[in-house]
Design a protein around this motif. Structure first.
Motif, PDB file in Angstrom:
ATOM      1  N   ASP A  45       0.704  -1.231  -0.050  1.00 30.77           N
ATOM      2  CA  ASP A  45       0.099   0.005  -0.060  1.00 30.77           C
ATOM      3  C   ASP A  45       0.796   1.288  -0.027  1.00 30.77           C
ATOM      4  OD1 ASP A  45       0.828  -0.585   2.569  1.00 30.77           O
ATOM      5  OD2 ASP A  45      -0.619   0.740   3.466  1.00 30.77           O
ATOM      6  N   ILE A  46       1.922   1.149   0.650  1.00 29.02           N
ATOM      7  CA  ILE A  46       2.855   2.581   0.650  1.00 29.02           C
ATOM      8  C   ILE A  46       3.656   2.471  -0.588  1.00 29.02           C
ATOM      9  CG2 ILE A  46       4.847   3.519   1.881  1.00 29.02           C
ATOM     10  CD1 ILE A  46       3.953   2.417   4.349  1.00 29.02           C
ATOM     11  N   GLN A  47       3.913   1.312  -1.050  1.00 29.18           N
ATOM     12  CA  GLN A  47       4.670   1.430  -2.734  1.00 29.18           C
ATOM     13  C   GLN A  47       3.512   2.003  -3.666  1.00 29.18           C
ATOM     14  OE1 GLN A  47       6.420  -2.131  -3.957  1.00 29.18           O
ATOM     15  NE2 GLN A  47       7.239  -2.599  -1.965  1.00 29.18           N
ATOM     16  N   THR A  48       2.304   1.775  -3.551  1.00 33.60           N
ATOM     17  CA  THR A  48       1.234   2.310  -4.404  1.00 33.60           C
ATOM     18  C   THR A  48       1.236   3.756  -4.130  1.00 33.60           C
ATOM     19  OG1 THR A  48      -0.003   0.182  -4.238  1.00 33.60           O
ATOM     20  CG2 THR A  48      -0.984   2.192  -4.929  1.00 33.60           C
ATOM     21  N   LYS A  49       1.352   4.224  -2.906  1.00 32.42           N
ATOM     22  CA  LYS A  49       1.026   5.506  -2.879  1.00 32.42           C
ATOM     23  C   LYS A  49       2.433   6.494  -3.266  1.00 32.42           C
ATOM     24  CE  LYS A  49      -1.804   5.881   1.433  1.00 32.42           C
ATOM     25  NZ  LYS A  49      -2.320   4.560   1.529  1.00 32.42           N
ATOM     26  N   ILE A  50       3.562   5.827  -3.561  1.00 36.80           N
ATOM     27  CA  ILE A  50       4.808   6.379  -3.959  1.00 36.80           C
ATOM     28  C   ILE A  50       4.590   6.350  -5.401  1.00 36.80           C
ATOM     29  CG2 ILE A  50       7.163   6.213  -4.567  1.00 36.80           C
ATOM     30  CD1 ILE A  50       7.430   4.561  -1.764  1.00 36.80           C
ATOM     31  N   HIS A  51       4.017   5.321  -5.931  1.00 34.15           N
ATOM     32  CA  HIS A  51       3.836   5.116  -7.338  1.00 34.15           C
ATOM     33  C   HIS A  51       2.833   6.162  -7.863  1.00 34.15           C
ATOM     34  CE1 HIS A  51       3.449   3.283 -11.432  1.00 34.15           C
ATOM     35  NE2 HIS A  51       1.981   3.234 -11.274  1.00 34.15           N
ATOM     36  N   THR A  52       1.835   6.362  -7.016  1.00 29.98           N
ATOM     37  CA  THR A  52       0.721   7.293  -7.552  1.00 29.98           C
ATOM     38  C   THR A  52       0.788   8.825  -7.314  1.00 29.98           C
ATOM     39  OG1 THR A  52      -0.631   7.075  -5.417  1.00 29.98           O
ATOM     40  CG2 THR A  52      -1.198   5.747  -7.136  1.00 29.98           C
ATOM     41  N   GLY A  53       1.978   9.002  -6.526  1.00 27.15           N
ATOM     42  CA  GLY A  53       2.419  10.465  -6.152  1.00 27.15           C
ATOM     43  C   GLY A  53       1.843  10.810  -4.949  1.00 27.15           C
ATOM     44  N   GLU A  54       1.060  10.247  -4.353  1.00 30.32           N
ATOM     45  CA  GLU A  54       0.494  10.612  -3.010  1.00 30.32           C
ATOM     46  C   GLU A  54       1.650  10.658  -2.168  1.00 30.32           C
ATOM     47  OE1 GLU A  54      -3.194   8.260  -1.543  1.00 30.32           O
ATOM     48  OE2 GLU A  54      -2.980   7.300  -3.374  1.00 30.32           O
ATOM     49  N   LEU A  55       2.551   9.795  -2.178  1.00 26.87           N
ATOM     50  CA  LEU A  55       3.900  10.036  -1.229  1.00 26.87           C
ATOM     51  C   LEU A  55       4.998  10.465  -2.050  1.00 26.87           C
ATOM     52  CD1 LEU A  55       4.959   9.622   1.441  1.00 26.87           C
ATOM     53  CD2 LEU A  55       5.452   7.223   1.063  1.00 26.87           C
TER      54      LEU A  55
END
Length: 221
Positions: A28-38
């Motif tokens: 889930d954190i990797q996804t946030k990095i990928h989507t730009g949320e993080l």
């Protein structure tokens, strides 16, 4: 690899290692990095906190980011509201200025009318008292004098009424001008508080640092 001046550049070992370290994050954190949320640097900052605190730190950071967005939206809404009120106040002030000018014009006209009637009273009185003319002429002049006197009294009353309207117009104009000045000052303050743009939704490095301190996960940062 990256590009610099249109040419491919080899990525540094540290840059590669940072990216590789992101693989340690849960999906889930990797996804946030990928989507730009993080953001990239925020993710790096998060990776430096204890793994068992990642989810908690990110949760706190996201809440802080949302609060920041809401604060800026509130500031922007206040700015837009103050801008509207300032415009309305300025419009009213301009209208009051125009009404004041009209009232002044009426007073000036009434003064001129009174001056004319005052002169008529003086001239007809002089004629009614002129001993060089016959009694009939003096009597006719006296009649005109009486009428002129009545007209003068009417002119005095008319001037008094228009002067009263002028004073009212001055009060309205001064009040409208004061409100406009106050709204202008409030708008200036709102402009300072408002960035004019909405805050980005991406969690920043600063958000992570703040969240890490709040959660006690900042050891080593």
């Amino acid at each position: 690899t990256g590009k610099k001046g249109g040419k491919a550049q080899l990525a540094s070992n540290s840059w590669v290692n940072i990216h590789l370290s992101f693989l340690d994050f849960p999906k889930d954190i990797q996804t946030k990095i990928h989507t730009g949320e993080l953001g990239f640097y925020a993710a790096y900052q998060l990776s430096r906190t204890p793994p068992d605190m990642w989810e908690k730190v990110l949760e706190v950071a996201q809440k802080e980011r949302q609060r920041q967005i809401e604060r800026e939206e509130k500031d922007e809404d206040k700015y837009l509201s103050d801008e509207k009120k300032a415009l309305e106040a300025q419009t009213k002030a301009q209208a009051a200025e125009q009404e004041l000018a009209k009232a002044q014009a009426v007073v000036d006209k009434d003064k001129e009318y009174l001056d004319t009637k005052s002169k008529a009273v003086h001239d007809t009185y002089e004629k009614s008292q002129d001993g060089s003319v016959d009694a009939k002429t003096r009597k006719a002049a006296h009649k005109v004098f009486v009428e002129a006197t009545k007209e003068k009294e009417g002119a005095i009353a008319k001037l008094a009424a228009s002067t009263k309207d002028l004073e009212k117009g001055k009060a309205n104009q001064e009040k409208a001008a004061a409100v406009a000045a106050e709204r202008k000052a409030m708008l200036a303050e709102a402009r300072k508080a408002s960035t004019g743009t909405k805050a980005a939704k991406t969690v920043t490095r600063g958000d992570i640092s703040k969240a890490a301190k709040e959660t006690g996960a900042s050891d080593g940062l």
